[in-house]
Structures are given as C-alpha cells and as structure tokens.
Write a protein that holds these residues in place. Structure first.
Motif, PDB file in Angstrom:
ATOM      1  N   VAL A 121       0.834  -1.210   0.000  1.00 40.71           N
ATOM      2  CA  VAL A 121       0.000   0.000   0.000  1.00 40.71           C
ATOM      3  C   VAL A 121       0.863   1.252   0.000  1.00 40.71           C
ATOM      4  CG1 VAL A 121      -1.706   1.313   1.303  1.00 40.71           C
ATOM      5  CG2 VAL A 121      -1.927  -1.170   1.108  1.00 40.71           C
ATOM      6  N   ALA A 122       1.919   1.245   0.803  1.00 39.78           N
ATOM      7  CA  ALA A 122       2.793   2.413   0.883  1.00 39.78           C
ATOM      8  C   ALA A 122       3.531   2.646  -0.434  1.00 39.78           C
ATOM      9  CB  ALA A 122       3.795   2.236   2.027  1.00 39.78           C
ATOM     10  N   PHE A 123       3.941   1.560  -1.092  1.00 39.65           N
ATOM     11  CA  PHE A 123       4.635   1.690  -2.366  1.00 39.65           C
ATOM     12  C   PHE A 123       3.701   2.259  -3.438  1.00 39.65           C
ATOM     13  CE2 PHE A 123       6.275   0.111  -6.413  1.00 39.65           C
ATOM     14  CZ  PHE A 123       7.622   0.471  -6.315  1.00 39.65           C
ATOM     15  N   ALA A 124       2.443   1.799  -3.452  1.00 39.19           N
ATOM     16  CA  ALA A 124       1.484   2.314  -4.431  1.00 39.19           C
ATOM     17  C   ALA A 124       1.147   3.766  -4.157  1.00 39.19           C
ATOM     18  CB  ALA A 124       0.212   1.456  -4.402  1.00 39.19           C
ATOM     19  N   ALA A 125       1.045   4.116  -2.878  1.00 35.17           N
ATOM     20  CA  ALA A 125       0.705   5.496  -2.516  1.00 35.17           C
ATOM     21  C   ALA A 125       1.830   6.464  -2.859  1.00 35.17           C
ATOM     22  CB  ALA A 125       0.393   5.579  -1.027  1.00 35.17           C
ATOM     23  N   ALA A 126       3.057   5.970  -2.936  1.00 38.50           N
ATOM     24  CA  ALA A 126       4.187   6.853  -3.232  1.00 38.50           C
ATOM     25  C   ALA A 126       4.100   7.427  -4.641  1.00 38.50           C
ATOM     26  CB  ALA A 126       5.504   6.093  -3.051  1.00 38.50           C
ATOM     27  N   TYR A 127       3.397   6.722  -5.567  1.00 41.35           N
ATOM     28  CA  TYR A 127       3.279   7.201  -6.944  1.00 41.35           C
ATOM     29  C   TYR A 127       1.934   7.881  -7.207  1.00 41.35           C
ATOM     30  CZ  TYR A 127       7.493   4.547  -7.883  1.00 41.35           C
ATOM     31  OH  TYR A 127       8.784   4.073  -7.875  1.00 41.35           O
ATOM     32  N   THR A 128       1.181   8.104  -6.152  1.00 36.52           N
ATOM     33  CA  THR A 128      -0.084   8.824  -6.273  1.00 36.52           C
ATOM     34  C   THR A 128       0.081  10.199  -5.662  1.00 36.52           C
ATOM     35  OG1 THR A 128      -1.302   6.739  -6.105  1.00 36.52           O
ATOM     36  CG2 THR A 128      -2.543   8.771  -5.761  1.00 36.52           C
ATOM     37  N   VAL A 129       0.058  11.251  -6.476  1.00 41.20           N
ATOM     38  CA  VAL A 129       0.305  12.613  -6.002  1.00 41.20           C
ATOM     39  C   VAL A 129      -0.996  13.217  -5.494  1.00 41.20           C
ATOM     40  CG1 VAL A 129       1.146  14.919  -6.592  1.00 41.20           C
ATOM     41  CG2 VAL A 129       2.156  12.883  -7.672  1.00 41.20           C
ATOM     42  N   PRO A 130      -1.066  13.641  -4.229  1.00 37.75           N
ATOM     43  CA  PRO A 130      -2.280  14.281  -3.719  1.00 37.75           C
ATOM     44  C   PRO A 130      -2.580  15.576  -4.474  1.00 37.75           C
ATOM     45  CG  PRO A 130      -0.827  13.642  -1.920  1.00 37.75           C
ATOM     46  CD  PRO A 130      -0.050  13.481  -3.190  1.00 37.75           C
ATOM     47  N   GLY A 131      -3.788  15.742  -4.969  1.00 41.17           N
ATOM     48  CA  GLY A 131      -4.183  16.950  -5.688  1.00 41.17           C
ATOM     49  C   GLY A 131      -3.818  16.921  -7.160  1.00 41.17           C
ATOM     50  N   GLY A 132      -2.992  15.958  -7.576  1.00 40.17           N
ATOM     51  CA  GLY A 132      -2.620  15.835  -8.977  1.00 40.17           C
ATOM     52  C   GLY A 132      -1.488  16.775  -9.375  1.00 40.17           C
ATOM     53  N   ALA A 157       6.748  12.177   3.372  1.00 42.50           N
ATOM     54  CA  ALA A 157       7.770  11.654   4.291  1.00 42.50           C
ATOM     55  C   ALA A 157       7.260  10.446   5.072  1.00 42.50           C
ATOM     56  CB  ALA A 157       8.226  12.755   5.235  1.00 42.50           C
ATOM     57  N   THR A 158       6.042  10.546   5.606  1.00 45.14           N
ATOM     58  CA  THR A 158       5.503   9.430   6.392  1.00 45.14           C
ATOM     59  C   THR A 158       5.228   8.203   5.528  1.00 45.14           C
ATOM     60  OG1 THR A 158       3.305  10.439   6.153  1.00 45.14           O
ATOM     61  CG2 THR A 158       4.505  10.867   8.202  1.00 45.14           C
ATOM     62  N   ASP A 159       4.880   8.425   4.272  1.00 44.24           N
ATOM     63  CA  ASP A 159       4.671   7.288   3.375  1.00 44.24           C
ATOM     64  C   ASP A 159       5.977   6.545   3.122  1.00 44.24           C
ATOM     65  OD1 ASP A 159       2.794   5.870   1.422  1.00 44.24           O
ATOM     66  OD2 ASP A 159       4.458   6.465   0.112  1.00 44.24           O
ATOM     67  N   VAL A 160       7.063   7.301   2.929  1.00 42.48           N
ATOM     68  CA  VAL A 160       8.376   6.681   2.732  1.00 42.48           C
ATOM     69  C   VAL A 160       8.818   5.948   3.992  1.00 42.48           C
ATOM     70  CG1 VAL A 160      10.806   7.147   2.283  1.00 42.48           C
ATOM     71  CG2 VAL A 160       9.044   8.349   0.971  1.00 42.48           C
ATOM     72  N   LEU A 161       8.596   6.579   5.144  1.00 34.50           N
ATOM     73  CA  LEU A 161       8.967   5.938   6.409  1.00 34.50           C
ATOM     74  C   LEU A 161       8.152   4.668   6.641  1.00 34.50           C
ATOM     75  CD1 LEU A 161       9.359   9.019   8.800  1.00 34.50           C
ATOM     76  CD2 LEU A 161      11.163   7.513   7.949  1.00 34.50           C
ATOM     77  N   SER A 166       0.273   9.367   7.139  1.00 33.42           N
ATOM     78  CA  SER A 166       0.283   9.707   5.714  1.00 33.42           C
ATOM     79  C   SER A 166      -1.137   9.771   5.156  1.00 33.42           C
ATOM     80  CB  SER A 166       1.105   8.673   4.942  1.00 33.42           C
ATOM     81  OG  SER A 166       1.072   8.941   3.555  1.00 33.42           O
ATOM     82  N   PHE A 167      -1.955   8.811   5.546  1.00 29.47           N
ATOM     83  CA  PHE A 167      -3.348   8.803   5.099  1.00 29.47           C
ATOM     84  C   PHE A 167      -4.088  10.047   5.591  1.00 29.47           C
ATOM     85  CE2 PHE A 167      -7.728   7.754   6.380  1.00 29.47           C
ATOM     86  CZ  PHE A 167      -8.290   7.513   5.141  1.00 29.47           C
ATOM     87  N   SER A 168      -3.880  10.393   6.852  1.00 29.69           N
ATOM     88  CA  SER A 168      -4.554  11.557   7.421  1.00 29.69           C
ATOM     89  C   SER A 168      -4.106  12.848   6.728  1.00 29.69           C
ATOM     90  CB  SER A 168      -4.270  11.632   8.919  1.00 29.69           C
ATOM     91  OG  SER A 168      -4.891  12.747   9.493  1.00 29.69           O
TER      92      SER A 168
END
Length: 674
Positions: free
Chosen positions: A499-510, A531-535, A585-587
């Motif tokens: 999940v964290a790896f997939a979220a790293a390539y999803t930019v919030p807001g585009g 940062a929290t997603d990478v951690l 990261s989700f929050s």
C-alpha cells in the motif's frame, strides 16, 4: 391430624415470611402460637425461630424473643441444635454488629452454651475465629478465662476434632489480625499441629499473598483500606510465630564427601549396572561412613557434628548414609512435613524467610530429609529474591553452592527440575518463557563451582542435559509460536509495504498541467504525507526482513536466549511504526484533499485514522512489555561493546524486572571459593 399438620405448616410459612420482612411484632405474635415459643423448629435443617432470627442479623428481634422466652423453656436453648449441631450461640458468634450484646443475653439465660460443640467439634470460640469476628472472639475468650475450665475442656474449646486450632483456622480464613491476637493470647498453641502435621507458621508460609499489596478494582473503599492493614498484621504475626519456631534445628547433618562426576564411564557405565552396583555397595558404604563417624567423634578439632540429639518439639534421629556421587553422609529426618523455612522459600514468602534468617542466621544451613538446602529450593522454584538474599551471605554460600541433594543434583541441576506444583501463568509467550528459563540457568551457572558444572547426578545426567530434556516441550511450543507470529506479522508487513509503495506514486491533488509539479507542493501537509509514506514503506520492509530472519533461524536452544528475542523486538517495533506512519500519511493526504472543509471534519478524520493504531497498540502492549526486557539486555550489550557510558547512562541503573534477565559476566560475578 392432617388438618393440624396443615395449620402448623401454615404458621411456619407465615412466621418465616415475617422474619424475612423483619416484622418483629408479627413474629412475636406468631411465636405465641407454639408451645415452645421461639425454640420451635422452623426450617428443614432443624433451625429454630431463634436460630433464623440470629443469622438473619436482626438483633432487636433476637433480644425480644429472648425476653419473651418462658422460664420453663430456657433449658431448650442448650438442647436445640440444627443439623450441623450449632446452638444459638454458635450463630451469634458469626455476627458483626451487636454480637456482644446478644451473646451476653444468651449466656445469662444458658451459660453452659460456652463449652458446647457442634458436630465438627467446634466451640463457639472456634466459630468466631473461623469467621473472623474479633469483637465476639475477645468477649468469649474473656468469658472462658474467668470460667476457669480444666485443661482438657480448655483444649477442646480451642481445637476441633481434626486437631485444627483457632490459630490454624484464623490463618486459613486470612484473618491475620485475629490470628495475631490469638498468638499473643494463647502462645502455647503456636507449635500445635493439625491432622496434616502442619503448624501455624507452616500454613502462613504457604500463603505468599498475605504479604503482597493487593489492588482491588471496583471493590468498596473499606476493602482498599483493610488490605495494607492485613499485610501489616501478617508481618507481625510472622515475627511472633518465627520466634517460637525451632524446626530448622532438625536438620540432616552431613559430612562433605563431594566428588564431582564429569563423566559416565568407569566400572559401571550404564544406568542398570550402576543401580545394581549401588544396591551391592550399600553395606560397604554404610560401614565406611560409620568408621568415618567414629574417627570424627574422636577428633576434638573436627568441625563436623555427628551427634544425634533430640531437639525441642522436633525429634531428630536417624543413621548416617551416603551415595556414590556424592555428596554427603546424612541423618534422615523423622519429623512430618516440610519446615516453614523451606515452605516459605518454595511459595515465595520472602518476608518469612528473611525473618527466620534474621532471628536465626544459622538456619541458612538447614537441610531437610530429601537433601536440598535453602539455595537448591530457591533455585528450583525460581524465587529470585530469596536467591539473591542468600547469595549475599558470603560465608554460607561457600558451602551451599557445592551442596548436592539425595539424587546427586547440584544447584545447576535444579534449574532443569520440573515443578509439580501450580504456578500462576505469566503474560509471556512460550519463546519468552524459554528465554526466562535460559537466563535463569545462566544466572545460577555464574555462582556454580566449575567442578560441578559438568557433574552428573545419579541418573547420569549433566545439568545441561537435564535442562534440555525437561524443556524440550517448551522449546517446541516456543518454536511453533515464533513461526506463527513471524508468518502472520510478515503478511501484515508486506501488505503495508504494498500500500505504501502504491501510494508513493499517487500525487495528492494531482500534477500541474503546465509544469508537471504537484499542485500542492508548497503545502506543509504535502511534505508530511510524502515523508511518512516513505517511512512507512521503509519500516514495513525492515520488519519483513526481521521476521524472515526468524523464520530461517535454526532454532537451537541457545538461540532462544538472546538471538531470536532480539530479532522479535525490532520486528514488532518496526511493524508498529509502519502502521503509525501509514495512518499519518493517510490523514495528511485526506487533509490536503479537503483542506477547504470545516474544522470538525478534520478532527473527525484525524480521530478515525488513528483508531487502528490505538487498537494495535492496546492489543500488543503486554507483549511489548515482555520484549522490553530483551531490549534492555541488547542495550547493555551495545554499551559493553562500545563502552558508551555517557550515551546510555540509564542502562547501568538497577531495574527489578530487568535484573531477572541480567546476563552475568564471569569476570564481575562473585565467586564463592571453598
């Protein structure tokens, strides 16, 4: 006839209901309908109206019934007993409030009730001690004192048919304040034994909860106040009982013939041959020891006492014997039961052990008829505090560390001995329980003489071999527990990493259509989210590596001491942090998306996002506490390797919990030389 019986049952029913409703007037009125008034049988268990009124704690009703009792019915007070043989005064002895007032009135009517017994042989004084009623007990004890009964009658009042005394029953009922009062009033019964040959001090020595502070949740405030008072009474009672106890003098005297056996070879190498040879050599060994005893008796400078004397209250007699391995020639005890010193050591009543050794320091050398000394008993039952207390006695330790029991077991063998008594379960997994046993073995080994490390007992087993044999089942459980735990946590960690790896390539807001940069690049929460997603990804992958290293471990017995627990702690820690970072990261991402919404929406999303973190923390908090002990040991190893006292100042402090798992450095451990 049937009509008369029906009317009587109807009256009894009305009378019983009136007592339950505490309708005093109606009870008095209905009692007038019976010839024997309040002494009429009311229940199917033979209780009279006066019995029922007494144990229903209606003091006013009892006094009214006694006053209304006709003179020619008074003799029935002594003859009216229920199926248990209890008189009215027996029931009065179980009351709290106004019990003295009622007892005074009853004894005025029938003073002979004071010396009557029920079917168990319990007097009213015994009944009051059994239920812990101090006021009525003191009142009855004073009455008995001024009555001047003969010795036989007096003994029957303080002891029931099974030889249990009022002191025994008060201790069994955990009424330590009353027991202290009894011990001071009736000092002559302190050494009395019940049908199991147990004295009052032996019973108290089997009750470690009497000396421990108890925290009762949801109980009445009065109970919380009585807990420390009860502990104080128990300590004072122990002091009084220890002063009168000399059971430790009845010991198994020994001549130190210790000859460590590091091998199983020689003239009799097999167990069967050895056992048959032992049977043939018994007369020879006894003759040898007898000659040795004669020589020792002639030698006035000898430090060995082989006399067989009769000690007060405890007879000590027997013949000298020895075994092939060693350890000693001894006189078997002929007294029943185990001494309070060993019972307190076995059950963990440290206060009694310290009190006995403070008053009688020479009691540390006591040996029972099975051969073990206090050090062997403390090691076998994992009593760390007693072990440390005895270890501080440098002179006795020189002898205790080389003591063998009747089966040739050393103090190191005792670590592997199975315990056949109930031990409360701990909040530990099998792997941590095995680690605890291994560290306890290492601790005892640090004070064991080198000559006894490889010593074999009568079953031709070394301490290491015995430990491995008895802990094999625990070892298998620990291995299975570690495998299941590591597999489950690895799956969770891999899912989080995915999940964290997939979220790293999803930019919030585009991204910006012109520049390609994220639209919310300059927003503070964008940095937090990234940062929290990478951690989270890094922690999850690290956790996977740690759990995989556990799954691929050889699971040797030695690995459970430090290696496997040291991997489990970082694995859990990184897994926990990966969950926390993923939630943060989700929050942060949600806030970036709805940053224009109302404030309450942000608060709600924050709360919901951290709900899994809280549940995860609460569920694994007990396990984290257990693993913390291993973590402390790991910090100590780092400190010792780099000599970084300045960077880890808190590690050097003594910790009661961590002390149990402390690895003993042979260079720093006190060695007890002969």
């Amino acid at each position: 006839m049937a009509s008369m019986l029906g009317n009587e049952d109807k009256l009894k029913r009305e009378l019983y209901n009136a007592i339950l409703k505490e309708d005093v007037g109606k009870v008095i009125e209905l009692c007038e309908g019976f010839d024997d008034h309040a002494m009429h049988g009311l229940t199917i268990h033979g209780d009279t109206v006066l019995h029922v009124a007494t144990y229903s704690k209606q003091t006013g009703l009892v006094l009214r019934l006694l006053e209304a009792l006709h003179h020619h019915h008074i003799h029935k007070i002594t003859t009216s007993k229920n199926v248990s043989g209890n008189t009215v005064l027996h029931e009065v002895a179980t009351l709290d409030d106004c019990s003295v007032e009622v007892a005074t009135k009853v004894l005025e009517k029938a003073p002979e009730l004071l010396s009557m017994h029920n079917k168990l042989g319990e007097s009213v004084l015994f009944q009051s001690a059994r239920y812990g009623k101090i006021k009525i007990f003191n009142f009855l004890a004073d009455k008995i004192k001024i009555s001047k009964y003969d010795e036989d009658t007096m003994n029957s009042l303080i002891q029931r048919n099974d030889k249990t005394t009022i002191l025994h029953i008060a201790i069994l009922a955990h009424q330590f304040g009353l027991a202290l009062n009894i011990a001071r009033r009736f000092r002559h019964i302190i050494g009395e034994k019940d049908q199991d040959e147990m004295t009052a001090l032996q019973l108290l020595s089997c009750n470690p909860s009497a000396f421990k502070p108890v925290h009762r949740r949801g109980s009445h405030v009065r109970n919380l106040i009585n807990v420390p008072e009860s502990r104080g009474y128990a300590l004072d009672l122990a002091k009084v009982l220890v002063e009168e106890d000399t059971s430790w003098k009845c010991t198994s005297y020994n001549v130190d013939l210790s000859r460590p056996k590091p091998h199983k070879y020689g003239r009799h190498s097999t167990r069967s041959n050895a056992s048959s040879a032992d049977e043939k050599k018994v007369p020879e060994r006894q003759e040898f020891v007898s000659e040795l005893a004669k020589l020792s008796a002639k030698d006035s400078s000898s430090n060995v006492n082989l006399s067989m004397s009769k000690l007060p209250k405890y007879g000590c007699s027997g013949v000298l014997s020895t075994d092939e391995t060693g350890g000693s020639s001894r006189q078997p005890l002929k007294q029943g039961g185990v001494t309070p010193l060993f019972l307190a050591t076995e059950s963990g009543c440290v206060e009694i052990v310290k009190e006995i050794l403070n008053i009688y320091p020479q009691a540390v050398e006591h040996i029972d008829d099975e051969g073990p000394c206090i050090l062997l008993v403390a090691i076998k039952y994992r009593q760390l505090e007693v072990f440390e207390y005895v270890s501080e006695m440098e002179v006795p330790m020189r002898w205790l560390v080389r003591r063998l029991d009747n089966n040739g077991n050393t103090i190191l063998h005792m670590v592997g001995m199975p315990i056949h008594v109930y031990v409360p379960e701990k909040m530990l997994g099998p792997a941590l329980q095995l680690q605890e046993e291994l560290l306890w073995f290492e601790r005892v080994k640090s004070v064991t003489k080198e000559a006894f490390v490889c010593h074999q007992n009568d079953m031709k087993e070394t301490a290491d071999g015995l430990f491995a044999t008895t802990k094999s089942e625990l070892r298998n459980s620990a291995r299975d527990w570690l495998i299941r735990t590591s597999e489950g946590c690895s799956i969770v960690a891999v899912l989080i990493a995915t999940v964290a790896f997939a979220a790293a390539y999803t930019v919030p807001g585009g991204p910006d259509q012109n520049t390609g940069l994220p639209v919310l690049l300059n927003h503070p929460f964008f940095v937090v989210s990234t940062a929290t997603d990478v951690l989270s990804l890094a922690c999850a992958l690290t956790s996977v590596v740690m759990f995989l290293s556990i799954l691929t471990a050889p699971f040797r017995l030695e690995d459970f001491k430090h290696s496997l627990p040291n991997k489990l702690m970082p694995g859990f820690t990184f897994l926990f942090f990966s969950v926390v970072m993923m939630m943060i990261s989700f929050s942060a991402t949600i806030i970036l998306v709805i940053h224009g919404k109302e404030r309450w929406t942000k608060i709600l999303l924050h709360s919901l996002s951290f709900l899994p973190v809280g549940i995860f923390a609460l569920a694994y908090f007990p396990l984290f506490l257990s693993l913390t002990k291993t973590h402390k040991h790991l910090l100590k190893k780092i400190k010792g390797a780099f000599h970084c006292h300045r960077w880890f100042p808190t590690v050097s402090r003594d910790n009661p919990e961590g002390e149990h798992f402390r690895s003993q450095d042979t260079s720093q451990t006190k060695q007890f030389s002969v």
